[in-house]
Design a protein around this motif. Structure first.
Motif, PDB file in Angstrom:
ATOM      1  N   VAL A  54      71.952  34.929  28.473  1.00  0.00           N
ATOM      2  CA  VAL A  54      72.520  36.071  27.781  1.00  0.00           C
ATOM      3  C   VAL A  54      71.455  37.165  28.779  1.00  0.00           C
ATOM      4  O   VAL A  54      72.440  38.770  28.510  1.00  0.00           O
ATOM      5  CB  VAL A  54      72.154  36.196  26.814  1.00  0.00           C
ATOM      6  N   LEU A  55      70.306  37.196  28.701  1.00  0.00           N
ATOM      7  CA  LEU A  55      69.348  38.521  29.844  1.00  0.00           C
ATOM      8  C   LEU A  55      70.293  38.451  31.075  1.00  0.00           C
ATOM      9  O   LEU A  55      70.016  39.718  31.304  1.00  0.00           O
ATOM     10  CB  LEU A  55      68.321  37.504  29.590  1.00  0.00           C
ATOM     11  N   LEU A  56      70.162  37.368  31.837  1.00  0.00           N
ATOM     12  CA  LEU A  56      70.806  37.576  32.974  1.00  0.00           C
ATOM     13  C   LEU A  56      72.268  38.525  32.858  1.00  0.00           C
ATOM     14  O   LEU A  56      72.651  39.646  33.667  1.00  0.00           O
ATOM     15  CB  LEU A  56      70.920  36.692  34.029  1.00  0.00           C
ATOM     16  N   TRP A  57      73.277  38.643  31.443  1.00  0.00           N
ATOM     17  CA  TRP A  57      74.607  38.888  32.096  1.00  0.00           C
ATOM     18  C   TRP A  57      74.322  40.200  31.343  1.00  0.00           C
ATOM     19  O   TRP A  57      75.071  41.024  32.121  1.00  0.00           O
ATOM     20  CB  TRP A  57      75.044  38.023  30.960  1.00  0.00           C
ATOM     21  N   LEU A  58      73.074  40.411  30.536  1.00  0.00           N
ATOM     22  CA  LEU A  58      72.715  41.743  30.381  1.00  0.00           C
ATOM     23  C   LEU A  58      72.455  42.825  30.984  1.00  0.00           C
ATOM     24  O   LEU A  58      72.217  44.071  31.068  1.00  0.00           O
ATOM     25  CB  LEU A  58      72.523  41.646  28.484  1.00  0.00           C
ATOM     26  N   ALA A  59      71.493  42.133  31.665  1.00  0.00           N
ATOM     27  CA  ALA A  59      70.917  42.719  33.318  1.00  0.00           C
ATOM     28  C   ALA A  59      71.562  43.369  33.732  1.00  0.00           C
ATOM     29  O   ALA A  59      71.973  44.712  34.733  1.00  0.00           O
ATOM     30  CB  ALA A  59      70.033  42.159  33.735  1.00  0.00           C
ATOM     31  N   ALA A  60      72.419  42.083  33.536  1.00  0.00           N
ATOM     32  CA  ALA A  60      74.395  42.873  35.189  1.00  0.00           C
ATOM     33  C   ALA A  60      74.476  44.563  34.342  1.00  0.00           C
ATOM     34  O   ALA A  60      75.291  45.078  35.523  1.00  0.00           O
ATOM     35  CB  ALA A  60      74.953  41.974  35.558  1.00  0.00           C
ATOM     36  N   SER A  61      75.172  44.000  33.412  1.00  0.00           N
ATOM     37  CA  SER A  61      76.002  44.149  33.077  1.00  0.00           C
ATOM     38  C   SER A  61      75.032  46.355  32.589  1.00  0.00           C
ATOM     39  O   SER A  61      75.996  47.333  32.762  1.00  0.00           O
ATOM     40  CB  SER A  61      76.325  44.802  30.978  1.00  0.00           C
ATOM     41  N   GLY A  62      73.941  46.028  32.402  1.00  0.00           N
ATOM     42  CA  GLY A  62      72.908  47.551  32.579  1.00  0.00           C
ATOM     43  C   GLY A  62      73.226  47.827  33.343  1.00  0.00           C
ATOM     44  O   GLY A  62      72.885  49.548  33.649  1.00  0.00           O
ATOM     45  N   VAL A  63      73.206  46.724  34.585  1.00  0.00           N
ATOM     46  CA  VAL A  63      73.167  47.962  35.714  1.00  0.00           C
ATOM     47  C   VAL A  63      74.408  49.036  35.604  1.00  0.00           C
ATOM     48  O   VAL A  63      74.603  50.267  36.731  1.00  0.00           O
ATOM     49  CB  VAL A  63      73.003  47.084  37.284  1.00  0.00           C
ATOM     50  N   PHE A  64      75.708  48.552  35.694  1.00  0.00           N
ATOM     51  CA  PHE A  64      76.884  49.370  35.896  1.00  0.00           C
ATOM     52  C   PHE A  64      76.850  50.506  34.542  1.00  0.00           C
ATOM     53  O   PHE A  64      76.769  51.538  34.523  1.00  0.00           O
ATOM     54  CB  PHE A  64      77.559  49.126  34.891  1.00  0.00           C
ATOM     55  N   TRP A  65      75.678  50.400  33.822  1.00  0.00           N
ATOM     56  CA  TRP A  65      75.586  51.190  32.051  1.00  0.00           C
ATOM     57  C   TRP A  65      74.402  52.894  32.632  1.00  0.00           C
ATOM     58  O   TRP A  65      74.999  53.629  32.618  1.00  0.00           O
ATOM     59  CB  TRP A  65      75.017  50.744  30.782  1.00  0.00           C
ATOM     60  N   LEU A 108      83.602  51.115  31.491  1.00  0.00           N
ATOM     61  CA  LEU A 108      84.552  50.066  31.211  1.00  0.00           C
ATOM     62  C   LEU A 108      84.107  48.274  31.632  1.00  0.00           C
ATOM     63  O   LEU A 108      84.154  47.271  31.100  1.00  0.00           O
ATOM     64  CB  LEU A 108      85.347  50.131  31.855  1.00  0.00           C
ATOM     65  N   ILE A 109      83.349  48.715  32.653  1.00  0.00           N
ATOM     66  CA  ILE A 109      83.323  47.632  33.558  1.00  0.00           C
ATOM     67  C   ILE A 109      81.968  46.884  33.265  1.00  0.00           C
ATOM     68  O   ILE A 109      81.818  45.295  32.680  1.00  0.00           O
ATOM     69  CB  ILE A 109      82.587  47.285  34.919  1.00  0.00           C
ATOM     70  N   ALA A 110      81.129  47.688  32.536  1.00  0.00           N
ATOM     71  CA  ALA A 110      79.563  47.057  31.475  1.00  0.00           C
ATOM     72  C   ALA A 110      80.503  46.513  31.050  1.00  0.00           C
ATOM     73  O   ALA A 110      79.212  45.260  30.113  1.00  0.00           O
ATOM     74  CB  ALA A 110      78.610  48.014  31.494  1.00  0.00           C
ATOM     75  N   LEU A 111      81.068  47.131  29.432  1.00  0.00           N
ATOM     76  CA  LEU A 111      81.438  45.960  28.246  1.00  0.00           C
ATOM     77  C   LEU A 111      82.341  44.786  28.698  1.00  0.00           C
ATOM     78  O   LEU A 111      82.330  43.876  27.613  1.00  0.00           O
ATOM     79  CB  LEU A 111      82.541  47.809  27.956  1.00  0.00           C
ATOM     80  N   GLY A 112      83.586  45.072  29.783  1.00  0.00           N
ATOM     81  CA  GLY A 112      83.384  43.847  29.962  1.00  0.00           C
ATOM     82  C   GLY A 112      82.999  43.132  30.461  1.00  0.00           C
ATOM     83  O   GLY A 112      83.451  41.678  29.955  1.00  0.00           O
ATOM     84  N   ILE A 113      81.541  43.251  31.036  1.00  0.00           N
ATOM     85  CA  ILE A 113      81.244  42.259  31.995  1.00  0.00           C
ATOM     86  C   ILE A 113      79.842  41.446  30.140  1.00  0.00           C
ATOM     87  O   ILE A 113      80.563  40.157  29.775  1.00  0.00           O
ATOM     88  CB  ILE A 113      79.726  42.447  32.303  1.00  0.00           C
ATOM     89  N   GLU A 114      79.601  42.419  29.481  1.00  0.00           N
ATOM     90  CA  GLU A 114      79.400  42.105  27.639  1.00  0.00           C
ATOM     91  C   GLU A 114      79.611  41.172  27.546  1.00  0.00           C
ATOM     92  O   GLU A 114      79.914  39.636  26.536  1.00  0.00           O
ATOM     93  CB  GLU A 114      78.632  42.483  27.608  1.00  0.00           C
ATOM     94  N   TYR A 115      81.786  41.411  26.921  1.00  0.00           N
ATOM     95  CA  TYR A 115      81.804  40.981  26.016  1.00  0.00           C
ATOM     96  C   TYR A 115      82.897  39.575  26.845  1.00  0.00           C
ATOM     97  O   TYR A 115      83.221  38.986  25.945  1.00  0.00           O
ATOM     98  CB  TYR A 115      83.649  42.050  26.093  1.00  0.00           C
TER      99      TYR A 115
END
Length: 414
Positions: A162-173, A189-196
């Motif tokens: 979970v942390l690794l996925w959130l780190a990836a989305s965090g870059v885009f945020w 939108l990319i960040a949110l798409g990664i998380e969902y």
């Protein structure tokens, strides 16, 4: 086995604990009231989202355009994701423990910073919003990993994913907060798409497999109750928006009628959710062999649709109070019709997931709303609002009458 003085020592070695992690067991107990109880500190955290939702409604009201609608959708989905992820964490961890309580208070502070940035998130406070959001998501996940590392290795491993996925989305945020405003929406939108997407695929990573979310041992009653409480929060926010809009203008017959319709609308949404659907969901997840499946699909994802509908409905209340007799605009029609329609769609999907039931009343009600929206060009906002409220009330009445005639009473509903 070890030999001591010629004898064989058969005492098994104690399992080696990982060097990382909190020694004290912060997990909820397996049985008893504490395993399912919603604590006061969780309710304190929820209060932050009352303010967040009012800011979100304000933003959508003042940005009624295709771009504004898309931006508002990103914000409401982001808020829901922060809240529901925190709910999953407090489903495992015991908020009665002081470290967990302190962590939730810290998350509430970061959530407040995020909330005050919402209205200007696509303006001057975009980076503030993004940093607060990422700190909240990653900070909570790191705490979860530390809390369970010594006590549930499998769960700890899952949350590393979970942390690794959130780190990836965090870059885009963060990048979205740094770039110019016209490009911000695409990064977010990319960040949110990664998380969902991450939750939908079980936080799968190359070489690690998925987290098998459907097999997670969660407290179903806790998830159900927390989600129901957030529905109450969203409905309460709609009362706040309506009340402030009403007292800010001169009293009139149309204004009073609009407030009454807004009240009926909110109560009917409450009825549609709590008269039967909420209890059906709570019972289904409580007796499920794999509560993680229902928790993920019915509560984590589907409830986002319901909450979005309630938020959109609060914007409709304010729009009708402010411009009851204006010529109809497409944005106004979408706001007024979209709220109850999203709620009905969300409730229909929810009921199908938890009890494999699709109510005719909901399908007909949603169809009538679509037809009314298509014919709304010749209506005023007040008339469209009144018609949509009537359809919503008729849908709720049809559902309740059908249940009562089938032999269900107030105790047996669900």
């Amino acid at each position: 086995m070890l030999r001591q003085n010629g004898a064989v020592n058969t005492t098994p070695k104690a399992p080696r604990l990982p060097p990382f992690g909190i020694r004290r067991n912060l997990l909820r107990p397996d049985g008893g009231e504490r395993s399912v109880r919603v604590t006061h500190i969780e309710l304190l955290f929820d209060l932050i989202f009352v303010f967040a939702l009012t800011q979100l409604s304000r933003y959508l009201y003042e940005n009624q355009s295709p771009t504004g609608a898309l931006q508002s959708a990103v914000l409401v989905l982001a808020l829901w994701w922060v809240w529901v992820y925190t709910t999953w964490v407090t489903n495992w961890l015991d908020p009665a423990r002081l470290p967990v309580r302190a962590a939730v208070i810290g998350l509430a502070l970061v959530g407040l910073i995020m909330s005050v940035s919402i209205f200007e998130s696509f303006g001057d406070r975009g980076l503030t919003f993004a940093i607060a959001y990422v700190v909240l998501q990653i900070g909570r996940t790191v705490f979860m990993i530390a809390a369970v590392a010594r006590h549930d290795r499998d769960l700890s491993r899952d949350f590393v994913g979970v942390l690794l996925w959130l780190a990836a989305s965090g870059v885009f945020w963060i990048l979205g907060g740094l770039v110019s405003i016209e490009f911000r929406i695409w990064f977010w939108l990319i960040a949110l798409g990664i998380e969902y997407l991450s939750g939908a695929v079980g936080f799968r990573l190359p070489g690690r497999g998925s987290a098998r979310v459907e097999d997670w041992n969660i407290s179903g009653p806790h998830i159900a109750q927390r989600s129901a409480l957030f529905v109450i929060i969203a409905l309460g926010e709609s009362f706040l928006v309506t009340g402030f809009a009403f007292v800010a203008q001169e009293s009139s017959v149309v204004g009073v009628a609009s407030v009454l319709l807004a009240f009926v609308n909110a109560v009917t949404l409450w009825w549609l959710y709590f008269d039967h659907a909420e209890r059906a969901g709570a019972k289904a997840i409580a007796r499920a062999d794999k509560p993680g499946r229902i928790g993920s699909r019915a509560y984590t994802y589907t409830h986002a649709i319901i909450i979005a509908g309630i938020v959109l409905g609060s914007v409709a209340d304010k729009e009708v109070l402010g411009h009851p007799d204006d010529a109809m605009k497409i944005s106004t029609a979408i706001v007024i019709a979209g709220g109850p329609l999203l709620c009905l769609v969300g409730l229909t999907v929810f009921r199908w997931i938890v009890v494999r039931e699709m109510l005719l009343s909901h399908i007909v009600g949603a169809a009538l709303m679509v037809v009314t929206f298509a014919a709304s060009a010749g209506m005023t906002p007040f008339v469209l609002f009144a018609v949509m409220t009537a359809i919503l009330v008729a849908t709720a009445a049809w559902e309740t009458i059908t249940r009562v005639r089938a032999g269900g009473d107030d105790e047996q509903a669900g």
